[in-house]
Write an enzyme that holds these catalytic residues in place. Structure first.
Site, mmCIF file in Angstrom:
data_model
loop_
_atom_site.group_PDB
_atom_site.id
_atom_site.type_symbol
_atom_site.label_atom_id
_atom_site.label_comp_id
_atom_site.label_asym_id
_atom_site.label_seq_id
_atom_site.Cartn_x
_atom_site.Cartn_y
_atom_site.Cartn_z
ATOM 1 N N TYR A 114 -28.240 1.027 4.831
ATOM 2 C CA TYR A 114 -26.973 1.671 4.514
ATOM 3 C C TYR A 114 -26.653 1.332 3.055
ATOM 4 C CZ TYR A 114 -26.032 2.854 9.387
ATOM 5 O OH TYR A 114 -26.093 3.388 10.650
ATOM 6 N N HIS A 118 -22.571 12.573 17.521
ATOM 7 C CA HIS A 118 -23.510 11.673 16.835
ATOM 8 C C HIS A 118 -24.045 10.603 17.784
ATOM 9 C CE1 HIS A 118 -25.290 9.309 13.595
ATOM 10 N NE2 HIS A 118 -24.670 8.245 14.070
#
Length: 593
Positions: A220, A402
């Site tokens: 990330y 998601h």
């Protein structure tokens, strides 16, 4: 045949012959288009007619010397157990078109009910054009039933005349042994009129700064930057992902957060989001203004709403987060992906916002290995919407479902006063590689006191170890990012199993099932210690079905609303949404809408 197959489109005689010399009127009047193959040699153009529940399709192939092709549907893109419309040319030069389906072994069979209507056909040495239509639901068990979730389009090519039938039937072809592939689309897109952008619309992009993507499976990456000078309030009315060439396979999703309450200069940062040395001020960057996930197209706002940005009271700093999924540990990728925003000073009636529903990002939830179907559920409880949503309610106009790699089905239920209303969104053939932000046919109103229940169904057949909730791509999530107006301060409405109840479960597993679990270990390690035999799987399912909840009822700044959010009972519906019955006689299939 499994209710997986597809057959592109309705009512034809068992074999339709078309003169090879016929050229149809192929007008460009189709609403949508997609390339089915990586070389862009096979295109599907289509339009949806909700007045008579039909899809009109046009196939264009620019491939030399093909003798025939099949186009169809299957549940998740397999060429087996699929439903096809098959076109081929025999030795005499006569064209044929048939409704067919494939078995578990990939063998084609002709459908007894021909539910495709061919309206035009044209074939030359290097060009094939077909136009035909079908009903959404044909009430034929051998036909794929179209819905407004993800559709997996499958195709195969007959490369030469020796592979094509020389009689009036496509029966017997083994499609698994010839060239084939698939593509994902939302076939039944909602019928929403296109809006013209205001003449003063301009664009800017927030892009990663030539990030050298780490040779790690999950990264990330966080990057702080400033917005363009915006001295007056603007509305974002459209945005889309900008994916760097060569990064298409590693950029999993992107979010842009505006930083709130930053009075001083925001420190520059470009590095891993999990790094311990990142500036603490980054915790203020919580207000989502843009989100993209693999496979998504542009998000276009309704004419009554826009996402606010700029003005004298607006913070100019934003945080870009890019999730890189690099399971092959490839080195040398340099990425500058991000999100492009379309903005205008012509303000719309409402400011819009984005809210997270579903499960917390936590290792308190887990999926046992080796299961073809297992579900997790996250709750936005009524006590949270009671304090976080105003009396006039909010109107959800788009949704992005998601999960990570094991997700197969996602849906969000809507409960009001113990009564179940129309679902917020559903995808029965969900793919983690195709996570579009999808406009809803009409906005759905959520009132204070409503509950929203998001369920994700997974398959862990290919996994030998337990899968735990978390941020890594090999972990799992269950989230519905909803776009709504008018904007409120409630940004996260999610849950997990109550912590004390989970610790009691691990203690029980140790004492009664002799599992090496311990209160000194993390939830992740305790889950990994358990032998996931059928009994223990059932005990975990019972825990999730009966436990009270720990609830995230969070403001945009990350702080919880006032209230007691531990030990919260899960919402239920005593009066389920009435079953309307099937549109097909003597069928258990539920209606499309």
């Amino acid at each position: 045949m499994l209710d997986a197959g597809w057959m592109l489109l309705l009512v034809l005689a068992s074999c339709l012959r078309v003169s090879a010399a016929h050229v149809g009127d192929f007008s460009p009047g189709y609403d949508y288009s997609v390339s089915l193959d990586a070389r862009h040699h096979i295109y599907l153009h289509w339009s949806v007619n909700y007045s008579n529940d039909t899809v009109l399709m046009k196939i264009v192939t620019r491939t030399n010397n093909i003798a025939g092709l099949g186009i169809g549907f299957s549940d998740y893109g397999a060429i087996t157990n699929a439903d096809f419309a098959v076109f081929w040319t025999d030795f005499a030069g006569t064209h044929h078109f048939q409704d067919a389906w494939s078995t578990n072994d990939g063998i084609l069979h002709i459908d007894r009910s021909q539910d495709v209507v061919l309206t035009h056909a044209r074939s030359t040495q290097d060009l094939t054009v077909l136009q035909y239509w079908r009903k959404f639901i044909t009430c034929d068990d051998d036909d794929y039933q179209l819905d407004n979730g993800t559709t997996h389009l499958v195709y195969f090519l007959l490369d030469d005349v020796q592979q094509s039938p020389n009689v009036a039937s496509a029966s017997g072809i083994n499609v698994s042994t010839i060239h084939h592939g698939f593509q994902r689309v939302q076939l039944l897109k909602p019928d929403i009129p296109a809006l013209e952008l205001p003449p003063d619309t301009w664009t800017f992009s927030i892009l990663a700064p030539e990030v050298h993507v780490p040779a790690a499976e999950t990264t990330y990456w966080w990057y702080t930057t400033r917005l363009p000078p915006l001295h007056h309030k603007h509305h974002i009315i459209q945005y889309e992902g900008v994916i760097d060439s060569g990064s298409e396979d590693v950029v999993h999703h992107i979010e842009v957060f505006q930083c709130v309450g930053v009075t001083d200069v925001m420190p520059f940062y470009s590095g891993p989001g999990q790094a311990e040395n990142k500036p603490p001020t980054l915790s203020k960057c919580r207000n989502v203004i843009g989100a993209w996930a693999m496979g998504a197209g542009p998000i276009v706002y309704p004419e009554e709403a826009g996402s606010p940005i700029g003005g004298v009271d607006s913070t100019p700093y934003v945080l870009l987060e890019v999730h890189y999924n690099n399971p092959e540990l490839i080195q040398g990728i340099v990425d500058s992906s991000g999100i492009r925003f379309h903005v205008t000073r012509q303000l719309r009636q409402h400011d819009s916002g984005i809210m997270e529903l579903g499960l917390e990002y936590t290792d308190k939830m887990a999926l046992p290995p080796g299961l073809p179907a297992v579900a997790l559920t996250g709750y936005c409880v009524h006590t949270c919407t009671q304090v976080g949503i105003p009396s006039g309610g909010i109107h959800i106009f788009a949704s992005q479902l998601h999960t990570h790699l094991t997700g197969k089905k996602v849906y969000t239920r809507h409960i009001r006063e113990d009564r179940e209303l129309q679902e917020l969104n559903r995808d029965d053939h969900y793919s983690p590689h195709f996570q579009e932000i999808r406009r809803l046919p009409v906005p759905i109103t959520i009132l204070p006191g409503d509950a929203l229940v998001t369920t994700c169904e997974y398959s862990t057949v290919s996994r030998e170890k337990v899968t735990v909730g978390g941020l890594a791509i090999t972990d799992e999530m269950c989230v519905n990012y909803v776009h709504y107006y008018p904007r409120v301060d409630l940004e996260v409405c999610k849950s997990s199993v109550d912590t004390s109840t989970l610790q009691s479960f691990f203690k029980f597993m140790n004492k009664m099932e002799l599992q090496p679990t311990s209160p000194l270990k993390t939830s992740r390690n305790n889950y990994r210690m358990i032998d996931w035999n059928p009994l223990n799987i059932n005990l975990l399912e019972y825990l999730y079905g009966t436990s009270s909840l720990s609830v995230q009822c969070n403001r945009s700044d990350g702080q919880r609303f006032w209230g007691n959010w531990n030990g919260v009972p899960p919402p239920g519906a005593s009066n389920a949404l009435p079953y309307q019955g099937s549109i097909c006689k003597a069928s258990d299939t539920s209606p499309l809408f």
